[in-house]
Design a protein around this motif. Structure first.
Motif, mmCIF file in Angstrom:
data_model
loop_
_atom_site.group_PDB
_atom_site.id
_atom_site.type_symbol
_atom_site.label_atom_id
_atom_site.label_comp_id
_atom_site.label_asym_id
_atom_site.label_seq_id
_atom_site.Cartn_x
_atom_site.Cartn_y
_atom_site.Cartn_z
ATOM 1 N N PRO A 229 45.839 70.191 -90.239
ATOM 2 C CA PRO A 229 46.159 69.525 -88.892
ATOM 3 C C PRO A 229 45.027 68.980 -88.363
ATOM 4 O O PRO A 229 43.716 69.083 -88.699
ATOM 5 C CB PRO A 229 46.430 70.920 -88.181
ATOM 6 C CG PRO A 229 45.534 72.041 -88.666
ATOM 7 C CD PRO A 229 45.622 71.664 -90.211
ATOM 8 N N GLY A 230 45.413 67.642 -87.555
ATOM 9 C CA GLY A 230 44.157 67.079 -87.057
ATOM 10 C C GLY A 230 43.424 66.011 -87.744
ATOM 11 O O GLY A 230 44.028 66.032 -88.954
ATOM 12 N N GLU A 231 42.250 65.574 -87.323
ATOM 13 C CA GLU A 231 41.604 64.549 -88.205
ATOM 14 C C GLU A 231 40.925 65.244 -89.335
ATOM 15 O O GLU A 231 40.506 66.280 -89.492
ATOM 16 C CB GLU A 231 40.574 63.816 -87.360
ATOM 17 C CG GLU A 231 41.086 63.162 -86.266
ATOM 18 C CD GLU A 231 40.011 62.280 -85.395
ATOM 19 O OE1 GLU A 231 39.003 62.890 -85.565
ATOM 20 O OE2 GLU A 231 40.442 61.570 -84.436
ATOM 21 N N GLN A 232 41.050 64.270 -90.484
ATOM 22 C CA GLN A 232 40.176 64.824 -91.581
ATOM 23 C C GLN A 232 39.239 63.715 -91.732
ATOM 24 O O GLN A 232 39.381 62.776 -91.929
ATOM 25 C CB GLN A 232 41.216 64.930 -93.055
ATOM 26 C CG GLN A 232 42.335 65.947 -92.818
ATOM 27 C CD GLN A 232 43.102 65.768 -94.051
ATOM 28 O OE1 GLN A 232 42.368 65.921 -95.080
ATOM 29 N NE2 GLN A 232 44.353 66.127 -94.047
ATOM 30 N N ARG A 233 38.003 64.266 -91.612
ATOM 31 C CA ARG A 233 36.488 63.556 -91.728
ATOM 32 C C ARG A 233 36.090 63.358 -92.847
ATOM 33 O O ARG A 233 35.681 64.421 -93.600
ATOM 34 C CB ARG A 233 35.758 63.870 -90.550
ATOM 35 C CG ARG A 233 36.311 63.829 -89.175
ATOM 36 C CD ARG A 233 35.656 64.344 -88.037
ATOM 37 N NE ARG A 233 35.526 66.159 -88.367
ATOM 38 C CZ ARG A 233 34.665 66.897 -87.510
ATOM 39 N NH1 ARG A 233 33.939 66.193 -86.561
ATOM 40 N NH2 ARG A 233 34.588 68.166 -87.655
ATOM 41 N N PRO A 234 35.529 62.172 -93.413
ATOM 42 C CA PRO A 234 35.041 62.071 -94.689
ATOM 43 C C PRO A 234 33.509 62.295 -94.847
ATOM 44 O O PRO A 234 32.662 62.061 -93.845
ATOM 45 C CB PRO A 234 35.149 60.695 -95.045
ATOM 46 C CG PRO A 234 35.281 59.869 -93.820
ATOM 47 C CD PRO A 234 35.676 60.937 -92.609
ATOM 48 N N PHE A 235 32.901 62.555 -95.917
ATOM 49 C CA PHE A 235 31.670 62.533 -96.288
ATOM 50 C C PHE A 235 31.162 61.106 -96.719
ATOM 51 O O PHE A 235 32.223 60.276 -96.704
ATOM 52 C CB PHE A 235 31.593 63.430 -97.759
ATOM 53 C CG PHE A 235 31.388 64.956 -97.523
ATOM 54 C CD1 PHE A 235 29.884 65.488 -97.721
ATOM 55 C CD2 PHE A 235 32.318 65.649 -97.201
ATOM 56 C CE1 PHE A 235 29.874 66.783 -97.535
ATOM 57 C CE2 PHE A 235 32.404 67.072 -97.139
ATOM 58 C CZ PHE A 235 30.760 67.628 -97.188
#
Length: 255
Positions: A229-235
């Motif tokens: 759920p929600g944003e998936q933030r990258p390395f």
């Protein structure tokens, strides 16, 4: 020149000297918390980059997926090899952390209860790095992943003034539950930086908020990557070239 002009000129000179001195003091302060190999100053720079990157949902933020200096032949490393590689890297990182006034620990990833899906991280160009396969029978192609995680480290500023390699996170009083993360040992007002070591020879970096699972996500039981759920933030690919070189020199021993 009149007396008034002379006074104004003198005041202007004093202001200039004061501004210059303040700038020099700030520069000296920055130097005092950075190592000769620039790890801490690199962290403050990439923390800002991560804040900008992490403010958006999944989207290509880099044009390269590997360090330009990576020459490692990618392969799968055994569990024992991963432990050995991670140990050598964290021993190296501990010296960098000491110089920068930071602590470092290998607890870059763990999680509580979850489904049977794969745990993964997002890296540039919408690629995935496999962190943990919980159920080998799941129908997710190995080609789905750009690389596999070998291990990682977490750099942070300790509330207790600890520097270098630290096991204070393992103290039961500091870590009563998985959900606690680094909140009991780290100064949360300062950078907490995760380095993830991948078997493609690249060190990836993430500006963390202190959770053990921060930066990592799990697919649903059908292998759906949009489950989280929600944003998936990258390395991002770390700009710490010393760390990149160190990982590759370690991996060369196994190739």
């Amino acid at each position: 020149m009149s007396n008034k002009q002379a006074i104004n000129s003198l005041l202007a000179t004093l202001v200039l000297l004061l501004v210059t001195a303040c700038g020099n003091n700030k520069s000296d302060e920055n130097k005092s918390i950075s190592s000769s190999s620039n790890v801490v100053s690199q962290m403050t720079t990439t923390t800002k980059n991560n804040e900008e990157t992490n403010s958006t949902s999944i989207s290509p933020t880099e044009t390269t997926t590997e360090s330009s200096s990576s020459k490692i032949q990618q392969r799968k490393y055994s569990f024992e090899e991963q432990k050995s590689i991670s140990k050598e890297f964290i021993n190296w990182a501990s010296e960098r952390a000491k110089i920068g006034g930071m602590a470092v620990n290998g607890a870059y990833f763990t999680h509580g209860a979850s489904g049977r899906g794969d745990w993964y991280a997002i890296v540039p160009d919408n690629n995935y790095v496999l962190i943990q396969r919980q159920d080998p029978s799941m129908e997710i192609s190995k080609d789905t992943y750009l690389a596999n995680s070998i291990g990682g480290v977490v750099f942070y500023y300790s509330k207790y003034g600890t520097t270098g390699l630290s096991d204070e996170i393992n103290d039961r009083e500091n870590n009563p539950s998985t959900a606690t993360g680094f909140s009991q040992v780290a100064d949360l007002d300062k950078p907490i930086v995760k380095y993830m070591l991948a078997d493609n020879g690249v060190v990836y970096e993430y500006s963390s908020k202190g959770s053990f699972s921060d930066g990592f996500y799990v697919t649903d039981d059908d292998g759906d990557f949009d489950y989280w759920p929600g944003e998936q933030r990258p390395f991002i690919i770390s700009e710490d070239q010393d760390a990149q070189s160190k990982l590759q020199s370690i991996l060369e021993k196994y190739n």
